[in-house]
Structures are given as C-alpha cells and as structure tokens.
Write an enzyme that holds these catalytic residues in place. Structure first.
Site, PDB file in Angstrom:
ATOM      1  N   HIS A 129       0.826  -1.201   0.000  1.00 26.35           N
ATOM      2  CA  HIS A 129       0.000   0.000   0.000  1.00 26.35           C
ATOM      3  C   HIS A 129       0.860   1.249   0.000  1.00 26.35           C
ATOM      4  CE1 HIS A 129       0.768  -1.104   4.222  1.00 26.35           C
ATOM      5  NE2 HIS A 129       0.807   0.194   4.450  1.00 26.35           N
ATOM      6  N   CYS A 162       1.936  -2.313  16.772  1.00 24.51           N
ATOM      7  CA  CYS A 162       3.122  -2.786  16.055  1.00 24.51           C
ATOM      8  C   CYS A 162       3.878  -1.561  15.546  1.00 24.51           C
ATOM      9  CB  CYS A 162       2.735  -3.712  14.898  1.00 24.51           C
ATOM     10  SG  CYS A 162       1.721  -2.949  13.613  1.00 24.51           S
TER      11      CYS A 162
END
Length: 640
Positions: free
Chosen positions: A67, A178
C-alpha cells in the site's frame, strides 16, 4: 467506506502468476490503473516500494497487503490478485504469498487507507474467508465473498457496532501496537477478541495504530479490570496501569498465542506492574538481555548515519588528497580534501554522543536524551578530575567507545532513578521535571560519574587499542577470520551487529584494517549464494534462482541480508558455507593489510581502501569458497 466500494471487477485478477515481489507489485499497479485510481502510476509504484523498504507488507499466512499514500493517487482504491502457486514476498513468516490486496490512498484527506487496511487485516484472520477468496471462480464471486464477510463482521453500513459501548466492566483489557501501526495491530486485536469470546471472557482491546489510538481504555475500565494484556512491539502509554496485573508480550503473540495470554490473564498469576517513569514497556516484560540489546541497537541505529556519512566523506578526502605535498597533513593538503575531511570529521565527531544519547533515550524516554549526549561527549573528550583541576595541564584520558556505551546506560538509569524519587511531587510542579529537574540533576550527576570513571575505562580502552595495534601475523589473521565469520552467523542479527559495531568503533581509533575485514565478511554471503545459483543450478528451484542473481548486487553493496531467505530455507548447509567463506575473506583482508576508512558502501568505496586489488581478491576468494561449499553441501532439487 466499505471494502467493496473501493474494489471493482477490473481491478481483480484471479489465478495469476508472478516470480517475486517486484513482479507482484508491477502486476498490482497495472490492476490499480485499470480501476482508474492513479494520477501517476510510476510515482505510485515508487511510493509502494518505499513502503516496502520500511518493512515487508507480507503479513503472513499467505497474505500480502502492499500500500501507499501519495498525491500520485487521485481516488482511494483497491486491487486484488490470487496466486495459486504463490510468490516470494519476504513475508514475516517466510512463506510465499497467495492472496494480494493493494491499497492506494490520496495524500490529502483522512486516513481512509488505514481504516480499510485495518478492516481487511481483521477479515483476513479468518482461514475460511481466505480459502473462499482463493477458490473464487470470477471477480463477481470474489466481490460477493468480501461483501458478505464485511456485512457479517461490521454491519450493513460497514461501520460495525461498538461491542464494548454499553459494558461497564471488563475482566480483561488489552492494548495492541506494532511498529508501523497497521496490519499486525488489528490482527492481534481480532485474535484476542475472538479467543476471549470463545472462552466466555469479556474483553476490550485498544489499538495504537497509525491513525491514532482507537477504542481507548478509560480510567474506570482499567480500575475494574482483573488484568491488562500489552501485545506491542513499540512503546505504549504505561503509567495508567501502575498497580495493575499486566502481561507484556510481542504483538505476534497476540496474533498467534491469544489463548495462552488470556489463560494467564485470568489465572491471577500475572505480575503486578509498577510504573518507573518511562511510558514504554520495560525490560521486565521482555527479558533483561533483550531489553539491553534493544537499548543498544537504538543507540547504534541512530549512530550509524553519522559514522557512515562522516566516514565516507573522510575517505573521499584521502582519495582526493596528494600525499606528497605534506605527509604529516595528509587529508588536508588540497582544498577539496580539506573540505571533505572537515565536514566528515564534524559528522564523525557526533558518533559517541549520539550513541550514548539514544541508548539513554530508549531507557528513560526523552528526558534521558540530553543526559546521555553529555555523558558520551565527556567520555569522548576524556575529562578527568586531574585534567579539570589542573587547568588542562594533565592530559585527558578518553574512554572512547566503551565509555560512551557505559555512559548511555548509566544516563538512562540515572534519569529513571530521578523520575522515581521525584514522582511524588505535587501536580503543580510537574512542569519543572522535564525542563529543570531532570536536565540539571541528570547532567550534573552524569558529568560527575563520567569524570570519576574516565581514567579507569580509558585505561581499559587504551589497553584494548594497544593490543589490537600490536597484533601482527597470525593473531591479526585470526581476528579477521573471527570477525568475518561473525558477519555470516546470523546476517543482520546480534552476532553480525556485534562484529559491525566493533568495526565501526575501531574506526575511531584508526583500526581501518578491522573495518575492512568486517565489510569483506559481510559482502560474502549474498555473493556466495548468487555464485552457487549460477554454477550449481540444480541446487535451487527456478524461482530461487531468479531471486538469487539479485544477490550479486546486494553482496557488492554490502547488504548481507540478501542471503537470509536461502539461509532460512536450508540453514544447516547455507550458513556454514557462508561462515567459512566470510572467515576466509576476513582473514585474507588482514593478511593483505587492507584498510577501510568508510564503514559502509561495498564496492563503491573500494577506491578508498588501501591495497584495493588485494581486497577485491580477498572478497572474491571468500565468495568462491563459500559458493562452492554451498554447492557441494546442498542437495539437488526437483526441476520446476
């Protein structure tokens, strides 16, 4: 916005084929163009590869979600492709990618790509959903499967119901995060929520994603909860959990071990967390050795740009200078050389303060930065009480790299200590801590400690440098072999980093031969893999060979990590071969008395190496031996 609104039939390709990550992304960009979402396909593709350089979007379980958010996108869009045979995508679990979703988001407006990506990540946790997508026989069926799953999960409008909205208390709370704050954050959330629902325990999960904190835990919920699970690979706000039972784990454990975490949470055996002034998860939750290693690597990673940039500029200065003009002033004889030497020297001079500062910052957050910087600067300058009291008549004793290393850890824990003892100040004085108390008291204590210990650490530093400088013959060759071999043990891991840090530290004391041996050892593994794939073709599958040839470039650029996929696939044969080749290259580099002033650059800095032809020979011999050993040890594979 629903997933199906961004994905058209023209942007879906079923039963595709691709040889590797680059081919997959090329094909996906073409699909994105068909959907009429791109303003500039070339720039969008560059943005996708830039994102991949930060960390692979191959999230595991056969799924990849490349992306990018850029002004090359004119409207938000999705593309999808299934790959029955799979493609190498550098996925986090090392497995091929079979199901690819690509996201394009415009640079302006809200973080719509993050919302869609988080929703996709959660849906893709379902094995059945992935299998149904892979089995789809038409784009229409593919879209139908997505729409049905999204409606079931998030409701008809795609927004989903707030599952925790009306509940007053939760037995378990969780926080997921994360480093990139995208896929794994939401996959861990989904895994924990699903498992808790199966086990009959109410749970609320806060996500710390790239779009900000979502589903934030309230003080009342924290007070009422029995235990909090922190499944995070980055710092999260921890002060609010003081006095509560807390389990600290990696985000991957939240994804793959949710049942184990939840059972521990309800067992009543989780440790009680006590806040010590740092918002990040402390060493207690991750193991002391891993915590110390994380702090060290934070310092090293911030130090390396100064070492590499400054070192290469200094190397250029010597390359451009004329030794005959003034041998005693070599590196500063010509205007061009003087410029590069001066600027490079300034950059190089920041090496030790930056190392100390960012080690301290990793331990104590922002208040530790200034204290660590000062500690590293004092260690580098070598100030002692004798030197200060005698107005400079006594020579300074620089404790060098060892002193800066020690200063970083001392600074961090000094600030942590200050944070603890001043934690009970009235709230009206809170603003004084970061602006007055921590810098004044921290720098004062740090300065006193470093001035006190500099003579002792400096003596050790001088002793080590003397031993290294006196090494000759066999001892020197053995050192080169050990350092070269270490570069291949884990190729980017702790052993590799230890050897590289030792080499860069040696540069500060003119240990150019050590740095040369280290870089030679690090260049060998990828080249050895490429040579083996070239001359022992039947040891690799067709896909492996295609990727292996890129390792010529990676090896010549001193990127050891190019060999990791092959080492992971066949460690008992590939790793020993690479270690042998790297050890020989390091030993030969020492034997040829090669010296390297630049701590990186591979073949591009060969002109700055002393005895460049011998150095190239050392790398070539090590690579050939590593490649031949690999070819002899590996077994032939079936042709693809």
């Amino acid at each position: 916005m629903k997933i199906g609104a961004l994905l058209s039939k023209d942007s879906i390709r079923l039963n595709g084929k691709a040889s590797g990550k680059k081919a997959v992304i090329d094909a996906m960009v073409l699909l994105m163009e068909k959907g009429n979402h791109l303003r500039d396909a070339r720039r969008y593709k560059e943005a996708v590869f830039d994102r991949e350089a930060q960390g692979s979007t191959g999230i595991g379980d056969g799924v990849a979600i490349p992306h990018a958010k850029t002004d090359a996108v004119k409207s938000p869009g999705l593309a999808a492709m299934t790959l029955p045979e799979g493609a190498e995508f550098e996925s986090l679990d090392g497995q091929p990618a079979h199901l690819i979703f690509m996201i394009a988001a415009p640079d302006s407006g809200d973080n719509i790509h993050l919302e869609v990506l988080s929703r996709l990540s959660m849906l893709l946790m379902d094995d059945g959903f992935r299998q149904r997508l892979m089995a789809a026989d038409s784009p229409e069926r593919f879209l139908e499967i997505i729409d049905r799953a999204e409606t079931e999960k998030f409701g008809p409008d795609g927004e989903g119901a707030d599952k925790t909205e009306d509940r007053e208390a939760f037995r378990i709370l969780a926080v997921t995060a994360c480093p990139t704050g995208i896929a794994h954050t939401y996959m861990a959330q989904e895994a924990l929520e699903r498992q808790a629902e199966r086990m009959g325990y109410p749970v609320k999960v806060e996500t710390n994603g790239s779009g900000g904190v979502k589903n934030r835990l309230t003080p009342g919920e924290i007070e009422a909860a029995e235990c909090i699970i922190i499944a995070a690979d980055k710092n999260v706000e921890m002060a609010r959990f003081d006095g509560k039972r807390v389990i600290q784990a990696r985000v991957a454990d939240g994804i793959h071990k949710p049942e184990e975490l939840i059972r521990q949470a309800v067992s009543g055996q989780a440790p009680v967390y006590h806040y010590h002034g740092s918002d990040g998860a402390g060493e207690a939750g991750e193991g002391l050795s891993r915590g110390l290693y994380k702090h060290l690597m934070n310092g090293v990673s911030h130090m390396l740009p100064f070492v590499i940039g400054g070192g290469i500029l200094i190397a250029l200065a010597f390359l451009l200078d004329d030794y005959q003009l003034d041998p005693a002033n070599f590196g500063m004889n010509t205007p061009a050389a003087a410029f590069f030497k001066t600027v490079g020297g300034q950059a190089f001079g920041f090496m030790l303060p930056v190392l100390s500062g960012f080690i301290a910052m990793s331990i104590a957050d922002r208040p530790g930065l200034a204290v660590g910087f000062v500690g590293g600067a004092v260690a580098n300058a070598g100030y002692t009480f004798g030197n200060i009291m005698n107005y400079g008549e006594t020579a300074p004793v620089s404790s060098g790299f060892l002193g800066a290393l020690l200063a970083g850890f001392l600074a961090g824990y000094i600030v942590r200590f200050l944070q603890k003892i001043f934690s009970r100040l009235p709230e009206s004085l809170e603003g004084m801590k970061p602006m007055l108390i921590y810098p004044v008291a921290g720098i004062g204590i740090m300065g006193f400690v470093m001035v006190l210990i500099n003579p002792f650490v400096g003596a050790v530093n001088i002793g080590m440098n003397s031993v290294l400088a006196s090494m000759g013959g066999t001892s020197k060759i053995v050192l080169g072999a050990v350092l070269g071999g270490m570069m291949s043990i884990d190729m980017g891991g702790p052993f590799n980093k230890a050897a590289y840090v030792f080499g860069t530290a040696a540069l500060a004391n003119e240990g150019f031969d050590i740095m040369a041996a280290v870089m030679a050892g690090g260049m060998v593994p990828p080249i050895a893999v490429a040579l083996c794939a070239t001359f022992f073709k039947n040891r690799f599958s067709a896909k492996e060979r295609q990727s292996a040839y890129v390792n010529y470039i990676m090896g010549l650029s001193f990127i050891s990590e190019g060999a990791i996929p092959y080492a992971a696939a066949d460690p008992l044969r590939v790793i020993p071969s690479c270690i042998a080749g790297s050890a020989i290259a390091g030993a030969l580099s020492m034997a040829f008395d090669c010296g390297l002033r630049a701590p990186h650059g591979g073949i591009f800095v060969i002109p700055t190496v002393s005895h460049p032809l011998q150095y190239l020979a050392a790398i070539a011999v090590g690579s050939v031996i590593g490649g031949v050993l690999m070819g002899l040890l590996k077994k032939p594979v079936n042709k693809n």
